[in-house]
Design a protein around this motif. Sequence first.
Motif, PDB file in Angstrom:
ATOM      1  N   THR A 150      16.074   9.736  -3.862  1.00 62.18           N
ATOM      2  CA  THR A 150      14.915   9.282  -4.650  1.00 62.18           C
ATOM      3  C   THR A 150      14.441   7.887  -4.228  1.00 62.18           C
ATOM      4  OG1 THR A 150      16.210   8.181  -6.385  1.00 62.18           O
ATOM      5  CG2 THR A 150      15.839  10.556  -6.637  1.00 62.18           C
ATOM      6  N   PHE A 151      15.091   7.289  -3.228  1.00 61.72           N
ATOM      7  CA  PHE A 151      14.773   5.902  -2.861  1.00 61.72           C
ATOM      8  C   PHE A 151      13.417   5.823  -2.143  1.00 61.72           C
ATOM      9  CE2 PHE A 151      19.502   4.417  -2.492  1.00 61.72           C
ATOM     10  CZ  PHE A 151      19.672   4.696  -3.834  1.00 61.72           C
ATOM     11  N   HIS A 152      12.670   4.789  -2.472  1.00 61.85           N
ATOM     12  CA  HIS A 152      11.372   4.557  -1.820  1.00 61.85           C
ATOM     13  C   HIS A 152      11.237   3.079  -1.458  1.00 61.85           C
ATOM     14  CE1 HIS A 152       9.585   8.542  -2.444  1.00 61.85           C
ATOM     15  NE2 HIS A 152      10.248   8.559  -3.588  1.00 61.85           N
ATOM     16  N   PHE A 153      11.667   2.729  -0.258  1.00 61.41           N
ATOM     17  CA  PHE A 153      11.435   1.376   0.255  1.00 61.41           C
ATOM     18  C   PHE A 153      11.115   1.486   1.747  1.00 61.41           C
ATOM     19  CE2 PHE A 153      16.076   2.062   0.304  1.00 61.41           C
ATOM     20  CZ  PHE A 153      16.354   1.876   1.642  1.00 61.41           C
ATOM     21  N   PRO A 154      10.387   0.484   2.267  1.00 65.16           N
ATOM     22  CA  PRO A 154       9.958   0.579   3.672  1.00 65.16           C
ATOM     23  C   PRO A 154      11.091   0.329   4.663  1.00 65.16           C
ATOM     24  CG  PRO A 154       9.167  -1.451   2.670  1.00 65.16           C
ATOM     25  CD  PRO A 154       9.851  -0.701   1.577  1.00 65.16           C
ATOM     26  N   GLY A 155      10.860   0.742   5.895  1.00 66.43           N
ATOM     27  CA  GLY A 155      11.845   0.551   6.965  1.00 66.43           C
ATOM     28  C   GLY A 155      11.158   0.670   8.315  1.00 66.43           C
ATOM     29  N   ILE A 156      11.938   1.014   9.324  1.00 67.75           N
ATOM     30  CA  ILE A 156      11.426   1.082  10.701  1.00 67.75           C
ATOM     31  C   ILE A 156      11.323   2.549  11.107  1.00 67.75           C
ATOM     32  CG2 ILE A 156      11.934   0.446  13.102  1.00 67.75           C
ATOM     33  CD1 ILE A 156      13.612  -1.909  11.815  1.00 67.75           C
ATOM     34  N   HIS A 157      10.263   2.880  11.814  1.00 64.57           N
ATOM     35  CA  HIS A 157      10.109   4.254  12.322  1.00 64.57           C
ATOM     36  C   HIS A 157      11.061   4.451  13.507  1.00 64.57           C
ATOM     37  CE1 HIS A 157       8.326   7.900  13.941  1.00 64.57           C
ATOM     38  NE2 HIS A 157       7.621   8.004  12.823  1.00 64.57           N
ATOM     39  N   GLU A 158      11.616   5.654  13.633  1.00 61.88           N
ATOM     40  CA  GLU A 158      12.574   5.861  14.735  1.00 61.88           C
ATOM     41  C   GLU A 158      11.933   5.701  16.117  1.00 61.88           C
ATOM     42  OE1 GLU A 158      12.228   8.489  12.235  1.00 61.88           O
ATOM     43  OE2 GLU A 158      12.606  10.373  13.283  1.00 61.88           O
ATOM     44  N   ASP A 159      10.655   6.063  16.247  1.00 58.59           N
ATOM     45  CA  ASP A 159       9.976   5.868  17.541  1.00 58.59           C
ATOM     46  C   ASP A 159       9.904   4.380  17.888  1.00 58.59           C
ATOM     47  OD1 ASP A 159       9.590   8.563  17.635  1.00 58.59           O
ATOM     48  OD2 ASP A 159       7.477   8.495  17.003  1.00 58.59           O
ATOM     49  N   THR A 160       9.678   3.561  16.854  1.00 59.83           N
ATOM     50  CA  THR A 160       9.604   2.107  17.052  1.00 59.83           C
ATOM     51  C   THR A 160      10.974   1.560  17.447  1.00 59.83           C
ATOM     52  OG1 THR A 160       7.971   2.146  15.288  1.00 59.83           O
ATOM     53  CG2 THR A 160       8.745  -0.020  15.997  1.00 59.83           C
ATOM     54  N   ALA A 161      12.016   2.051  16.791  1.00 61.04           N
ATOM     55  CA  ALA A 161      13.378   1.607  17.120  1.00 61.04           C
ATOM     56  C   ALA A 161      13.696   1.950  18.572  1.00 61.04           C
ATOM     57  CB  ALA A 161      14.391   2.273  16.188  1.00 61.04           C
ATOM     58  N   ARG A 162      13.308   3.145  19.000  1.00 65.33           N
ATOM     59  CA  ARG A 162      13.533   3.579  20.388  1.00 65.33           C
ATOM     60  C   ARG A 162      12.770   2.652  21.355  1.00 65.33           C
ATOM     61  NH1 ARG A 162      12.383   8.753  18.882  1.00 65.33           N
ATOM     62  NH2 ARG A 162      14.371   9.413  18.025  1.00 65.33           N
ATOM     63  N   TRP A 163      11.516   2.355  21.000  1.00 66.81           N
ATOM     64  CA  TRP A 163      10.675   1.475  21.828  1.00 66.81           C
ATOM     65  C   TRP A 163      11.293   0.082  21.929  1.00 66.81           C
ATOM     66  CZ3 TRP A 163       8.033  -3.099  21.239  1.00 66.81           C
ATOM     67  CH2 TRP A 163       7.039  -3.385  22.175  1.00 66.81           C
ATOM     68  N   MET A 164      11.770  -0.440  20.794  1.00 70.30           N
ATOM     69  CA  MET A 164      12.366  -1.787  20.785  1.00 70.30           C
ATOM     70  C   MET A 164      13.599  -1.825  21.688  1.00 70.30           C
ATOM     71  SD  MET A 164      12.150  -2.531  16.682  1.00 70.30           S
ATOM     72  CE  MET A 164      12.230  -4.294  16.484  1.00 70.30           C
ATOM     73  N   ALA A 165      14.432  -0.790  21.576  1.00 69.24           N
ATOM     74  CA  ALA A 165      15.681  -0.766  22.355  1.00 69.24           C
ATOM     75  C   ALA A 165      15.393  -0.615  23.850  1.00 69.24           C
ATOM     76  CB  ALA A 165      16.573   0.371  21.865  1.00 69.24           C
ATOM     77  N   ALA A 166      14.352   0.144  24.183  1.00 67.64           N
ATOM     78  CA  ALA A 166      14.087   0.451  25.597  1.00 67.64           C
ATOM     79  C   ALA A 166      13.263  -0.632  26.287  1.00 67.64           C
ATOM     80  CB  ALA A 166      13.354   1.787  25.701  1.00 67.64           C
ATOM     81  N   GLU A 195       0.821  -1.210   0.000  1.00 67.68           N
ATOM     82  CA  GLU A 195       0.000   0.000   0.000  1.00 67.68           C
ATOM     83  C   GLU A 195       0.855   1.260   0.000  1.00 67.68           C
ATOM     84  OE1 GLU A 195      -3.286   1.771   2.993  1.00 67.68           O
ATOM     85  OE2 GLU A 195      -3.398  -0.385   2.604  1.00 67.68           O
ATOM     86  N   ASN A 196       1.991   1.199   0.719  1.00 67.85           N
ATOM     87  CA  ASN A 196       2.829   2.392   0.865  1.00 67.85           C
ATOM     88  C   ASN A 196       4.305   1.991   0.895  1.00 67.85           C
ATOM     89  OD1 ASN A 196       4.146   4.715   1.576  1.00 67.85           O
ATOM     90  ND2 ASN A 196       3.337   4.774   3.678  1.00 67.85           N
ATOM     91  N   PRO A 197       5.036   2.169  -0.215  1.00 71.28           N
ATOM     92  CA  PRO A 197       6.438   1.734  -0.248  1.00 71.28           C
ATOM     93  C   PRO A 197       7.331   2.502   0.730  1.00 71.28           C
ATOM     94  CG  PRO A 197       5.879   2.954  -2.244  1.00 71.28           C
ATOM     95  CD  PRO A 197       4.593   2.744  -1.500  1.00 71.28           C
ATOM     96  N   ASP A 198       6.843   3.614   1.261  1.00 73.31           N
ATOM     97  CA  ASP A 198       7.617   4.363   2.269  1.00 73.31           C
ATOM     98  C   ASP A 198       7.203   3.986   3.694  1.00 73.31           C
ATOM     99  OD1 ASP A 198       9.002   5.913   0.329  1.00 73.31           O
ATOM    100  OD2 ASP A 198       7.218   7.171   0.091  1.00 73.31           O
ATOM    101  N   TYR A 199       6.472   2.869   3.822  1.00 77.02           N
ATOM    102  CA  TYR A 199       5.918   2.487   5.125  1.00 77.02           C
ATOM    103  C   TYR A 199       7.028   2.330   6.169  1.00 77.02           C
ATOM    104  CZ  TYR A 199       3.019   0.274   8.618  1.00 77.02           C
ATOM    105  OH  TYR A 199       2.343   0.022   9.785  1.00 77.02           O
ATOM    106  N   ARG A 200       6.727   2.764   7.394  1.00 75.37           N
ATOM    107  CA  ARG A 200       7.670   2.582   8.501  1.00 75.37           C
ATOM    108  C   ARG A 200       6.960   1.840   9.641  1.00 75.37           C
ATOM    109  NH1 ARG A 200      10.426   8.145   9.866  1.00 75.37           N
ATOM    110  NH2 ARG A 200       8.287   8.895   9.747  1.00 75.37           N
TER     111      ARG A 200
END
Length: 284
Positions: free
Chosen positions: A164-180, A110-115
Amino acid sequence: MLLDHVFLLTTFDWLLLESSAFRVVDLTHSQGVTTLYWPGNVDFNFTILARGQTENFWLEANWFGTAEHGGTHLDSPSHFSQGQWRTHQIPPSRLIGPGAVIDLKPQAIENPDYRVTIRDLEKWEQSHGRIPNGAIVLINFGWAHRYPNRSLVFNTNDTENSTTFHFPGIHEDTARWMAANRNISIVAVDTPSVDSGQAVHFPVHQIFGRNNIPGVENVANIDALPVTGSTVFVGVIKLFDGSGGPTRIMALIDDPCQNNGANQLSNGLPFLAFALLTCLLNKY
Ligand SMILES: [Zn+2]
């Protein structure tokens, strides 16, 4: 039980492995001249030094050269965080762990920039339980089938221009949550970066780096894994002072009863019988 089998390889264990009682899944793209790199890297170099019949025997030997960050590879925490583990310093115990597969293919279509959101992980935990301690989290965006096509993987016609790249990844808030909040050993993705293509300044790399959580990128074949119930081995090259390195990542399916009976049958009836017996012994 499974780890006992790996570390205490008795004759019986060898028999188990030989009989394919464990199903092994390879999550690695081959390293070679098609290996995909971020712009600015030198192409893979494969040079044949010897390939032919000598007077007394056949001989093959090659030279290869590669950047650390190409194809299926690990990012050491030091990649984006000063003073954190370099490749050879990552404890081996952090390179093996229970697989937790998070499927976000519909979101990526649905969204190639999904995080990945914190809500995605909470929803996963509602269905499958808390992300286990020491987990290797594998995020499946359905991107692996694009590899090694540069335009498809980076999802752009201008593959030398990373803005110009458009591929999904992880949101920084999620990365912070995972680490904490969770004890995660490694986060693996089937895209070229744990940050999305449109991310600026690689915040997820920085957060994971600061917390000594390595990433694995361009992972293949996550579709072949169960959501839980695998043990994942992240075989990164033990590169002294490296910021990462090419990686052979594989998984063992924990329950041998999930093994493909047809495979055993093709090995002959005794193997099928042995695998079934192994399955029962492991279960009860
Ligand atoms: Zn990398």
